[in-house]
Design a protein around this motif. Structure first.
Motif, PDB file in Angstrom:
ATOM      1  N   MET A  21     -40.086  -8.494  16.085  1.00 43.66           N
ATOM      2  CA  MET A  21     -38.675  -8.618  16.410  1.00 43.66           C
ATOM      3  C   MET A  21     -38.456  -9.592  17.564  1.00 43.66           C
ATOM      4  N   LEU A  22     -39.333  -9.514  18.575  1.00 46.34           N
ATOM      5  CA  LEU A  22     -39.200 -10.397  19.728  1.00 46.34           C
ATOM      6  C   LEU A  22     -39.407 -11.854  19.337  1.00 46.34           C
ATOM      7  N   ILE A  23     -40.273 -12.094  18.363  1.00 46.42           N
ATOM      8  CA  ILE A  23     -40.511 -13.471  17.908  1.00 46.42           C
ATOM      9  C   ILE A  23     -39.247 -14.039  17.279  1.00 46.42           C
ATOM     10  N   VAL A  24     -38.561 -13.235  16.492  1.00 51.33           N
ATOM     11  CA  VAL A  24     -37.309 -13.683  15.868  1.00 51.33           C
ATOM     12  C   VAL A  24     -36.257 -13.950  16.943  1.00 51.33           C
ATOM     13  N   ALA A  25     -36.176 -13.065  17.926  1.00 45.27           N
ATOM     14  CA  ALA A  25     -35.201 -13.253  19.012  1.00 45.27           C
ATOM     15  C   ALA A  25     -35.503 -14.526  19.782  1.00 45.27           C
ATOM     16  N   LYS A  26     -36.771 -14.773  20.101  1.00 49.40           N
ATOM     17  CA  LYS A  26     -37.127 -15.982  20.838  1.00 49.40           C
ATOM     18  C   LYS A  26     -36.812 -17.236  20.022  1.00 49.40           C
ATOM     19  N   GLY A  27     -37.067 -17.174  18.727  1.00 47.79           N
ATOM     20  CA  GLY A  27     -36.746 -18.309  17.860  1.00 47.79           C
ATOM     21  C   GLY A  27     -35.254 -18.581  17.818  1.00 47.79           C
ATOM     22  N   THR A  28     -34.475 -17.526  17.753  1.00 53.19           N
ATOM     23  CA  THR A  28     -33.024 -17.665  17.731  1.00 53.19           C
ATOM     24  C   THR A  28     -32.511 -18.247  19.051  1.00 53.19           C
ATOM     25  N   ILE A  29     -33.054 -17.764  20.147  1.00 55.67           N
ATOM     26  CA  ILE A  29     -32.654 -18.264  21.468  1.00 55.67           C
ATOM     27  C   ILE A  29     -33.001 -19.741  21.595  1.00 55.67           C
ATOM     28  N   SER A  30     -34.187 -20.113  21.120  1.00 53.15           N
ATOM     29  CA  SER A  30     -34.587 -21.525  21.161  1.00 53.15           C
ATOM     30  C   SER A  30     -33.685 -22.388  20.285  1.00 53.15           C
ATOM     31  N   ALA A  31     -33.311 -21.872  19.127  1.00 60.22           N
ATOM     32  CA  ALA A  31     -32.432 -22.618  18.229  1.00 60.22           C
ATOM     33  C   ALA A  31     -31.060 -22.824  18.865  1.00 60.22           C
ATOM     34  N   VAL A  32     -30.554 -21.803  19.526  1.00 57.42           N
ATOM     35  CA  VAL A  32     -29.245 -21.917  20.169  1.00 57.42           C
ATOM     36  C   VAL A  32     -29.274 -22.991  21.257  1.00 57.42           C
ATOM     37  N   VAL A  33     -30.309 -22.994  22.088  1.00 56.54           N
ATOM     38  CA  VAL A  33     -30.363 -24.000  23.152  1.00 56.54           C
ATOM     39  C   VAL A  33     -30.528 -25.398  22.560  1.00 56.54           C
ATOM     40  N   PHE A  34     -31.245 -25.528  21.447  1.00 60.34           N
ATOM     41  CA  PHE A  34     -31.371 -26.828  20.790  1.00 60.34           C
ATOM     42  C   PHE A  34     -30.004 -27.325  20.315  1.00 60.34           C
ATOM     43  N   PHE A  35     -29.238 -26.441  19.684  1.00 58.44           N
ATOM     44  CA  PHE A  35     -27.914 -26.845  19.218  1.00 58.44           C
ATOM     45  C   PHE A  35     -26.963 -27.109  20.392  1.00 58.44           C
ATOM     46  N   LEU A  36     -27.152 -26.410  21.490  1.00 57.32           N
ATOM     47  CA  LEU A  36     -26.367 -26.717  22.690  1.00 57.32           C
ATOM     48  C   LEU A  36     -26.716 -28.101  23.225  1.00 57.32           C
ATOM     49  N   GLU A  37     -27.997 -28.462  23.191  1.00 57.68           N
ATOM     50  CA  GLU A  37     -28.415 -29.798  23.622  1.00 57.68           C
ATOM     51  C   GLU A  37     -27.721 -30.868  22.778  1.00 57.68           C
ATOM     52  N   LEU A  38     -27.727 -30.669  21.484  1.00 59.65           N
ATOM     53  CA  LEU A  38     -27.039 -31.607  20.596  1.00 59.65           C
ATOM     54  C   LEU A  38     -25.531 -31.584  20.851  1.00 59.65           C
ATOM     55  N   GLY A  39     -25.008 -30.404  21.148  1.00 58.21           N
ATOM     56  CA  GLY A  39     -23.590 -30.258  21.433  1.00 58.21           C
ATOM     57  C   GLY A  39     -23.149 -31.071  22.638  1.00 58.21           C
ATOM     58  N   VAL A  40     -24.018 -31.180  23.638  1.00 53.29           N
ATOM     59  CA  VAL A  40     -23.694 -32.000  24.807  1.00 53.29           C
ATOM     60  C   VAL A  40     -23.496 -33.450  24.381  1.00 53.29           C
ATOM     61  N   LEU A  41     -24.402 -33.947  23.556  1.00 52.50           N
ATOM     62  CA  LEU A  41     -24.292 -35.341  23.108  1.00 52.50           C
ATOM     63  C   LEU A  41     -23.034 -35.561  22.276  1.00 52.50           C
ATOM     64  N   VAL A  42     -22.721 -34.617  21.410  1.00 55.59           N
ATOM     65  CA  VAL A  42     -21.509 -34.721  20.588  1.00 55.59           C
ATOM     66  C   VAL A  42     -20.263 -34.643  21.477  1.00 55.59           C
ATOM     67  N   ALA A  43     -20.264 -33.742  22.448  1.00 56.21           N
ATOM     68  CA  ALA A  43     -19.118 -33.602  23.350  1.00 56.21           C
ATOM     69  C   ALA A  43     -18.890 -34.880  24.157  1.00 56.21           C
ATOM     70  N   LEU A  44     -19.976 -35.486  24.636  1.00 57.08           N
ATOM     71  CA  LEU A  44     -19.846 -36.737  25.392  1.00 57.08           C
ATOM     72  C   LEU A  44     -19.320 -37.862  24.516  1.00 57.08           C
ATOM     73  N   ALA A  45     -19.799 -37.922  23.286  1.00 53.83           N
ATOM     74  CA  ALA A  45     -19.312 -38.952  22.363  1.00 53.83           C
ATOM     75  C   ALA A  45     -17.828 -38.739  22.076  1.00 53.83           C
ATOM     76  N   TYR A  46     -17.449 -37.515  21.799  1.00 53.29           N
ATOM     77  CA  TYR A  46     -16.051 -37.209  21.517  1.00 53.29           C
ATOM     78  C   TYR A  46     -15.176 -37.585  22.708  1.00 53.29           C
ATOM     79  N   TRP A  47     -15.623 -37.202  23.908  1.00 57.94           N
ATOM     80  CA  TRP A  47     -14.879 -37.540  25.122  1.00 57.94           C
ATOM     81  C   TRP A  47     -14.716 -39.057  25.243  1.00 57.94           C
ATOM     82  N   GLY A  48     -15.792 -39.785  25.042  1.00 55.07           N
ATOM     83  CA  GLY A  48     -15.733 -41.238  25.178  1.00 55.07           C
ATOM     84  C   GLY A  48     -14.803 -41.896  24.180  1.00 55.07           C
ATOM     85  N   PHE A  49     -14.868 -41.445  22.940  1.00 54.18           N
ATOM     86  CA  PHE A  49     -14.047 -42.055  21.904  1.00 54.18           C
ATOM     87  C   PHE A  49     -12.572 -41.655  21.992  1.00 54.18           C
TER      88      PHE A  49
END
Length: 115
Positions: A1-29
């Motif tokens: 169960m902990l492995i699944v939770a850690k994987g989910t947490i890692s996936a969320v932070v990865f999508f947040l990282e991508l979200g920063v780039l998308v947010a900056l692009a949106y702001w710029g445009f």
């Protein structure tokens, strides 16, 4: 169960990282000004941030990997910039949600020793 939770947490932070780039692009445009400035901000902002991420944070492979308080400060600025970019673009609720998701994910990463 902990492995699944850690994987989910890692996936969320990865999508947040991508979200920063998308947010900056949106702001710029969506800035007021001429087309050249919009293109410069919309492409340049994410490019600068991606370069910084690659230099200091990229999954243990960064040439100048940050640790401890320096890493925490970098993350706060990085993800804070994403939330601020959304808010500055008029998407205040999205910016707040982005910040809250980052804080919750950060706490969960601390609790599961993923920092």
């Amino acid at each position: 169960m902990l492995i699944v939770a850690k994987g989910t947490i890692s996936a969320v932070v990865f999508f947040l990282e991508l979200g920063v780039l998308v947010a900056l692009a949106y702001w710029g445009f969506t800035r007021e000004g001429n087309v050249l400035m919009k293109i410069l901000l919309g492409l340049g902002g994410p490019a600068v941030f991606a370069t910084l991420w690659g230099l200091f944070m990229a999954g243990g492979k960064a040439p100048h990997q940050l640790h401890g308080i320096a890493r925490a400060a970098f993350e706060v600025v990085w993800f804070g910039a994403g939330a601020a970019a959304l808010a500055a673009s008029g998407l205040v609720t999205a910016g707040v949600v982005f910040a809250v998701v980052y804080v919750v994910d950060g706490v969960l990463r601390l609790l599961t020793d993923q920092v």
